[in-house]
Design a protein around this motif. Structure first.
Motif, mmCIF file in Angstrom:
data_model
loop_
_atom_site.group_PDB
_atom_site.id
_atom_site.type_symbol
_atom_site.label_atom_id
_atom_site.label_comp_id
_atom_site.label_asym_id
_atom_site.label_seq_id
_atom_site.Cartn_x
_atom_site.Cartn_y
_atom_site.Cartn_z
ATOM 1 N N LYS A 56 1.147 -1.360 -0.177
ATOM 2 C CA LYS A 56 0.186 0.043 -0.537
ATOM 3 C C LYS A 56 1.314 0.907 -0.313
ATOM 4 O O LYS A 56 1.938 1.080 0.529
ATOM 5 N N ASP A 57 0.642 2.097 -0.349
ATOM 6 C CA ASP A 57 1.294 3.127 -0.945
ATOM 7 C C ASP A 57 -0.248 4.773 -1.210
ATOM 8 O O ASP A 57 -0.595 4.197 -1.435
ATOM 9 N N SER A 67 -5.038 16.590 -1.729
ATOM 10 C CA SER A 67 -5.470 15.801 -2.310
ATOM 11 C C SER A 67 -4.703 14.519 -2.324
ATOM 12 O O SER A 67 -3.384 14.785 -3.102
ATOM 13 N N SER A 68 -5.152 12.958 -3.021
ATOM 14 C CA SER A 68 -4.036 12.073 -3.344
ATOM 15 C C SER A 68 -4.355 11.140 -4.501
ATOM 16 O O SER A 68 -6.070 10.908 -4.457
ATOM 17 N N ILE A 69 -4.112 10.112 -4.165
ATOM 18 C CA ILE A 69 -4.191 8.451 -4.711
ATOM 19 C C ILE A 69 -3.620 8.073 -4.068
ATOM 20 O O ILE A 69 -3.002 7.642 -3.677
ATOM 21 N N GLU A 70 -4.759 6.840 -3.144
ATOM 22 C CA GLU A 70 -4.273 5.387 -2.270
ATOM 23 C C GLU A 70 -5.068 4.450 -3.672
ATOM 24 O O GLU A 70 -4.812 3.682 -4.305
ATOM 25 N N VAL A 71 -3.370 3.936 -3.405
ATOM 26 C CA VAL A 71 -3.062 2.486 -3.900
ATOM 27 C C VAL A 71 -2.950 1.166 -2.609
ATOM 28 O O VAL A 71 -2.117 1.346 -2.223
ATOM 29 N N GLU A 72 -3.675 0.468 -3.628
ATOM 30 C CA GLU A 72 -3.285 -1.322 -2.748
ATOM 31 C C GLU A 72 -2.827 -1.713 -3.974
ATOM 32 O O GLU A 72 -3.694 -2.504 -5.055
ATOM 33 N N ALA A 73 -2.026 -3.031 -3.972
ATOM 34 C CA ALA A 73 -1.355 -3.496 -4.652
ATOM 35 C C ALA A 73 -1.676 -5.198 -4.668
ATOM 36 O O ALA A 73 -1.028 -5.198 -3.801
ATOM 37 N N LYS A 187 -3.936 19.528 -18.071
ATOM 38 C CA LYS A 187 -2.801 19.988 -17.503
ATOM 39 C C LYS A 187 -2.573 17.814 -17.067
ATOM 40 O O LYS A 187 -3.071 17.515 -16.751
ATOM 41 N N MET A 188 -1.584 17.081 -17.468
ATOM 42 C CA MET A 188 -1.935 16.150 -17.332
ATOM 43 C C MET A 188 -0.471 15.917 -16.271
ATOM 44 O O MET A 188 1.077 16.514 -15.854
ATOM 45 N N GLN A 189 -0.771 15.048 -15.410
ATOM 46 C CA GLN A 189 0.039 15.031 -13.727
ATOM 47 C C GLN A 189 0.403 13.145 -13.970
ATOM 48 O O GLN A 189 -0.573 12.406 -14.468
ATOM 49 N N TYR A 190 1.573 13.216 -13.918
ATOM 50 C CA TYR A 190 2.052 11.333 -12.949
ATOM 51 C C TYR A 190 2.346 11.328 -11.897
ATOM 52 O O TYR A 190 3.307 12.385 -11.466
ATOM 53 N N HIS A 191 1.871 9.781 -11.401
ATOM 54 C CA HIS A 191 2.514 9.552 -10.052
ATOM 55 C C HIS A 191 2.904 8.181 -10.333
ATOM 56 O O HIS A 191 2.628 7.152 -10.907
ATOM 57 N N GLU A 192 4.004 8.404 -9.159
ATOM 58 C CA GLU A 192 4.921 6.676 -9.012
ATOM 59 C C GLU A 192 4.742 6.173 -7.980
ATOM 60 O O GLU A 192 5.088 5.886 -7.220
ATOM 61 N N LEU A 193 4.749 4.389 -8.366
ATOM 62 C CA LEU A 193 4.216 3.689 -7.220
ATOM 63 C C LEU A 193 5.724 2.546 -7.509
ATOM 64 O O LEU A 193 5.971 2.258 -8.807
ATOM 65 N N THR A 194 6.264 2.642 -6.597
ATOM 66 C CA THR A 194 7.652 1.180 -6.816
ATOM 67 C C THR A 194 7.557 0.816 -5.563
ATOM 68 O O THR A 194 7.205 0.474 -4.486
ATOM 69 N N ILE A 195 7.785 -0.766 -6.191
ATOM 70 C CA ILE A 195 6.828 -1.420 -5.477
ATOM 71 C C ILE A 195 8.173 -2.885 -5.492
ATOM 72 O O ILE A 195 8.413 -3.011 -6.601
ATOM 73 N N PRO A 196 8.494 -3.070 -4.146
ATOM 74 C CA PRO A 196 9.914 -4.226 -4.105
ATOM 75 C C PRO A 196 9.154 -5.792 -4.434
ATOM 76 O O PRO A 196 8.709 -6.168 -3.827
ATOM 77 N N ILE A 197 10.443 -6.448 -5.083
ATOM 78 C CA ILE A 197 9.611 -8.170 -5.085
ATOM 79 C C ILE A 197 11.185 -8.250 -5.107
ATOM 80 O O ILE A 197 12.284 -7.660 -5.127
ATOM 81 N N ALA A 198 11.471 -9.493 -5.103
ATOM 82 C CA ALA A 198 12.504 -10.194 -5.504
ATOM 83 C C ALA A 198 12.127 -11.737 -6.359
ATOM 84 O O ALA A 198 10.945 -12.284 -6.179
#
Length: 278
Positions: A56-57, A67-73, A187-198
């Motif tokens: 989650k992030d 203002s936000s975007i809640e992300v759940e992977a 207007k374009m906005q870009y949000h980045e989410l980084t998920i660690p994996i192995a």
């Protein structure tokens, strides 16, 4: 170098192993020295049992803390192996001032080294595979997006996650979320989410299903002679008949196993977020 596997990377980040025949004379001097032959070496280790996990992030808009975007992977497991499919879903709760129109996901391979504090540590990032999905998630709405990425099957392209004294190799799933704001002028906005994996060399195998052939004796106890097999394959053949055929490969065929340099590969920067959509 204390790494124990073969893989290719940017200049200064490749690890290779070679066979080199040498015939010594009675006095210990070298009489005949053959050519070096690149060989693939992969550790025989397996991934842990599959276990679903959630990452989650919260991604905030620039210069805003409300203002936000809640992300759940949602991922089926945390550790994958070459050739496997990474199928995961993103649950997006849009509390931003725009609507989400596109999401791109990519599997990234990262190199860091040298890790010696006396030297400058360089960082390289490479995109292995990517995909994108279009969507329309308006303000105060929730959306779910499914992604499917296949890990490359070649072991020298996808070495296991590793950290030694000199080099660190790790992987991430990078998701770039595109949001459109404004009505008259968009207007374009870009949000980045980084998920660690192995990454592990091989998928999980229960202990009761591991065959005796997969338990290798020490080199001091084994009487098996080395043999060469098709350089286009990652693994030697299992049956003796195919092994005998593999031993008859031409010398030129064996020499053709050369690991490519990644200098001409797709190097990606994590700073330029908008470039992923061009």
């Amino acid at each position: 170098m204390d790494a124990y596997f073969t893989f290719k990377g940017p200049k200064g980040f490749s690890i290779r192993y070679f066979w080199k025949p040498i015939i010594e004379g009675p006095g210990g001097g070298v009489l005949v020295e053959g050519s070096e032959i690149v060989t693939l070496f992969v550790p025989t280790t397996f991934a842990p049992p599959d276990k679903k996990w959630t990452f989650k992030d919260v991604l905030f808009e620039e210069k805003k803390t409300i203002s936000s975007i809640e992300v759940e992977a949602l991922l089926p497991r945390h550790v994958f192996s070459p050739g496997e499919e990474i199928n995961f879903s993103l649950l997006l709760n849009n509390y931003s001032t725009g609507r989400i129109t596109r999401v791109q996901s990519s599997l990234r391979k990262h190199y860091e080294g040298p890790l010696d504090k006396r030297s400058i540590c360089e960082k390289h990032e490479r995109c292995l595979v990517s995909t994108e999905k279009r969507c329309d998630i308006k303000e105060q709405e929730t959306g779910n997006i499914e992604f499917f990425l296949t890990v490359p099957s070649k072991h020298h392209q996808v070495p296991p996650t590793f950290q030694g004294r000199h080099l660190k190799v790790y992987y991430t799933l990078r998701c770039v979320i595109q949001a459109e704001t404004g009505k008259l002028f968009t207007k374009m906005q870009y949000h980045e989410l980084t998920i660690p994996i192995a990454i592990a060399p091989y998928p999980h195998i229960p202990h009761d299903k591991v065959s005796v052939d997969m338990i290798f004796p020490s080199h001091e106890e084994s009487n098996l002679l080395p043999f060469f097999f098709d350089p286009n394959e990652d693994h030697p053949p299992n049956d003796k008949e195919n092994r005998n055929k593999s031993c008859k490969l031409s010398y030129d065929s064996i020499l053709s196993l050369q690991l490519d340099d990644c200098e001409n590969g797709q190097e990606c920067s994590s700073v330029d977020k908008a470039s992923d959509f061009t």
